[in-house]
Design a protein around this motif. Structure first.
Motif, short mmCIF file in Angstrom:
data_model
loop_
_atom_site.label_atom_id
_atom_site.label_comp_id
_atom_site.label_asym_id
_atom_site.label_seq_id
_atom_site.Cartn_x
_atom_site.Cartn_y
_atom_site.Cartn_z
N GLU A 179 -14.84 -0.95 -8.65
CA GLU A 179 -14.29 -0.15 -7.40
C GLU A 179 -13.37 1.20 -8.32
O GLU A 179 -12.88 2.12 -7.73
CB GLU A 179 -13.42 -0.85 -6.78
CG GLU A 179 -14.21 -1.71 -5.68
CD GLU A 179 -14.80 -1.03 -4.75
OE1 GLU A 179 -14.72 0.37 -4.53
OE2 GLU A 179 -15.98 -1.69 -4.10
N TRP A 203 -10.47 0.74 -9.80
CA TRP A 203 -8.91 0.31 -9.99
C TRP A 203 -8.48 0.39 -11.29
O TRP A 203 -7.49 0.99 -11.74
CB TRP A 203 -9.16 -1.07 -9.41
CG TRP A 203 -7.36 -1.16 -8.95
CD1 TRP A 203 -6.61 -2.02 -9.83
CD2 TRP A 203 -6.73 -0.60 -7.96
NE1 TRP A 203 -5.16 -2.00 -9.53
CE2 TRP A 203 -5.06 -1.33 -8.28
CE3 TRP A 203 -6.61 0.08 -6.96
CZ2 TRP A 203 -4.10 -0.90 -7.48
CZ3 TRP A 203 -5.73 0.50 -5.97
CH2 TRP A 203 -4.41 -0.14 -6.43
N ALA A 232 -5.64 5.15 -0.67
CA ALA A 232 -7.09 4.84 -0.04
C ALA A 232 -7.90 3.98 -0.77
O ALA A 232 -8.74 3.12 -0.01
CB ALA A 232 -7.74 6.56 -0.06
N LEU A 233 -8.13 3.82 -2.20
CA LEU A 233 -8.80 2.92 -2.72
C LEU A 233 -8.33 1.52 -2.40
O LEU A 233 -8.97 0.58 -2.20
CB LEU A 233 -8.79 3.12 -4.34
CG LEU A 233 -9.62 2.07 -4.99
CD1 LEU A 233 -10.86 2.03 -4.78
CD2 LEU A 233 -9.38 2.74 -6.93
N TYR A 234 -6.78 1.49 -2.45
CA TYR A 234 -6.21 0.06 -2.38
C TYR A 234 -6.67 -0.39 -0.56
O TYR A 234 -7.06 -1.57 -0.63
CB TYR A 234 -4.87 0.12 -2.04
CG TYR A 234 -4.01 -1.13 -1.94
CD1 TYR A 234 -3.54 -1.86 -3.18
CD2 TYR A 234 -3.66 -1.62 -0.68
CE1 TYR A 234 -2.97 -2.75 -2.94
CE2 TYR A 234 -3.06 -2.52 -0.60
CZ TYR A 234 -2.56 -3.41 -1.56
OH TYR A 234 -1.88 -4.36 -1.38
N ALA A 235 -6.79 0.66 0.36
CA ALA A 235 -7.02 0.14 1.53
C ALA A 235 -8.49 -0.35 1.64
O ALA A 235 -8.77 -1.12 2.64
CB ALA A 235 -6.83 1.29 2.67
N ARG A 236 -9.54 -0.08 0.80
CA ARG A 236 -10.93 -0.34 0.89
C ARG A 236 -11.02 -1.50 0.27
O ARG A 236 -11.95 -2.32 0.77
CB ARG A 236 -11.65 0.74 -0.13
CG ARG A 236 -11.93 2.17 0.59
CD ARG A 236 -13.45 2.65 0.29
NE ARG A 236 -13.41 2.55 -1.12
CZ ARG A 236 -13.18 3.38 -2.18
NH1 ARG A 236 -12.19 4.35 -1.84
NH2 ARG A 236 -13.41 3.37 -3.46
N LEU A 237 -10.19 -2.19 -0.53
CA LEU A 237 -10.32 -3.31 -1.30
C LEU A 237 -9.90 -4.66 -0.14
O LEU A 237 -8.81 -4.37 0.33
CB LEU A 237 -9.52 -3.53 -2.39
CG LEU A 237 -9.86 -2.30 -3.40
CD1 LEU A 237 -8.85 -2.71 -4.65
CD2 LEU A 237 -11.26 -2.81 -4.22
N LYS A 238 -10.86 -5.47 0.15
CA LYS A 238 -10.45 -6.69 0.62
C LYS A 238 -9.99 -7.58 -0.43
O LYS A 238 -10.51 -8.27 -1.14
CB LYS A 238 -11.85 -7.25 1.29
CG LYS A 238 -11.39 -8.61 2.06
CD LYS A 238 -12.51 -9.31 2.88
CE LYS A 238 -12.16 -10.35 3.45
NZ LYS A 238 -13.21 -10.96 4.25
N GLU A 250 -14.66 -6.97 -9.37
CA GLU A 250 -14.50 -6.03 -8.42
C GLU A 250 -13.71 -5.01 -8.40
O GLU A 250 -14.08 -3.64 -8.44
CB GLU A 250 -14.22 -6.71 -7.10
CG GLU A 250 -14.34 -5.86 -5.78
CD GLU A 250 -14.02 -6.51 -4.60
OE1 GLU A 250 -14.01 -5.80 -3.41
OE2 GLU A 250 -13.71 -7.69 -4.54
N ARG A 277 0.80 -1.21 0.05
CA ARG A 277 0.00 -0.05 -0.15
C ARG A 277 0.66 1.22 0.06
O ARG A 277 0.52 2.45 -0.58
CB ARG A 277 -0.59 0.03 1.11
CG ARG A 277 -2.03 1.07 1.24
CD ARG A 277 -3.03 0.98 2.25
NE ARG A 277 -2.47 0.67 3.61
CZ ARG A 277 -2.45 -0.16 4.45
NH1 ARG A 277 -3.05 -1.40 3.84
NH2 ARG A 277 -2.07 -0.33 5.69
#
Length: 220
Positions: A205, A207, A99-105, A201, A90
């Motif tokens: 999102e 990405w 920030a987008l990366y952190a939202r993705l599980k 996904e 990250r």
């Protein structure tokens, strides 16, 4: 020799209905990150792995090695390694992308009922070296083909697969206590998905977007 399809070997024709269903399978295959915790029926994963072993391999070397990870201690070691690698990854993005990366599980490590470590035997006796003297990496490519075969076979039965790649290969080999020299290819989470989507996904999102196939085709 007549096979179960009533025709001779590779001359089998499956028809338009089968072709349409196969295209739908390719289209609807997803990299699943959100799993239900329901166990798979007994024998399911072994049967799907048997199908995976039908994948093509360089020189018919069959270099894939599947490690079913049931031990909770080993699973925890894999998860801890993922967390460390994920945090480090990250940091490589700018603020908006991070920030987008952190939202993705990015893993189903907590919920998926089945975990599989996939490795390549880099110099198997099978195949006698055919087809890989100038491109040794074809051994790894063959294992990826087996993973893709497993992915499609699972999806055809409504079972999801997530490929966890944010891991340190050496740490995973040690955690799973595999023979020295085996090459780590990927760690798979398998189970019933929480939901189904036509769009990946990462595309939903924002990405990345799917690139039109025409942009990937070149003529010389």
């Amino acid at each position: 020799m007549i096979d179960q399809f009533g025709t001779a070997g590779c001359a089998a024709e499956f028809g338009a209905e089968f072709a349409a269903a196969l295209e739908a399978l390719f289209t609807l295959r997803r990299d699943v990150r959100h799993f239900r915790r329901d166990a798979l029926p007994p024998g399911t994963i072994e049967r799907l792995l048997a199908i995976a072993c039908l994948a093509p391999s360089v020189g018919f070397s069959q270099p894939w090695r599947f490690v079913l990870v049931d031990d909770p201690v080993r699973r925890r070691r894999v998860r801890d390694n993922f967390v460390a690698c994920n945090d480090a990854a990250r940091l490589g993005y700018d603020d908006e992308r991070a920030a987008l990366y952190a939202r993705l599980k990015l893993a189903g490590l907590d919920d998926a009922p089945c975990h599989i470590g996939v490795f390549a035997e880099p110099d198997p006796a099978t195949g006698h070296g055919l087809g890989r003297r100038t491109m040794k990496e074809t051994i790894a490519y063959s294992v990826v083909m087996a993973i893709h075969t497993l992915w499609l076979a699972a999806r055809a039965e409504g079972i999801g697969l997530g490929w966890v790649s944010i891991l340190d290969p050496g740490a995973i080999a040690a955690a799973l206590d595999v023979p020295a020299g085996w090459q780590f290819i990927g760690y798979l989470c398998i189970g019933y998905p929480q939901d189904a989507h036509r769009t990946p996904e990462l595309e939903r999102e924002g990405w990345e977007r799917r690139i039109d196939a025409d942009a990937m085709i070149f003529r010389r």
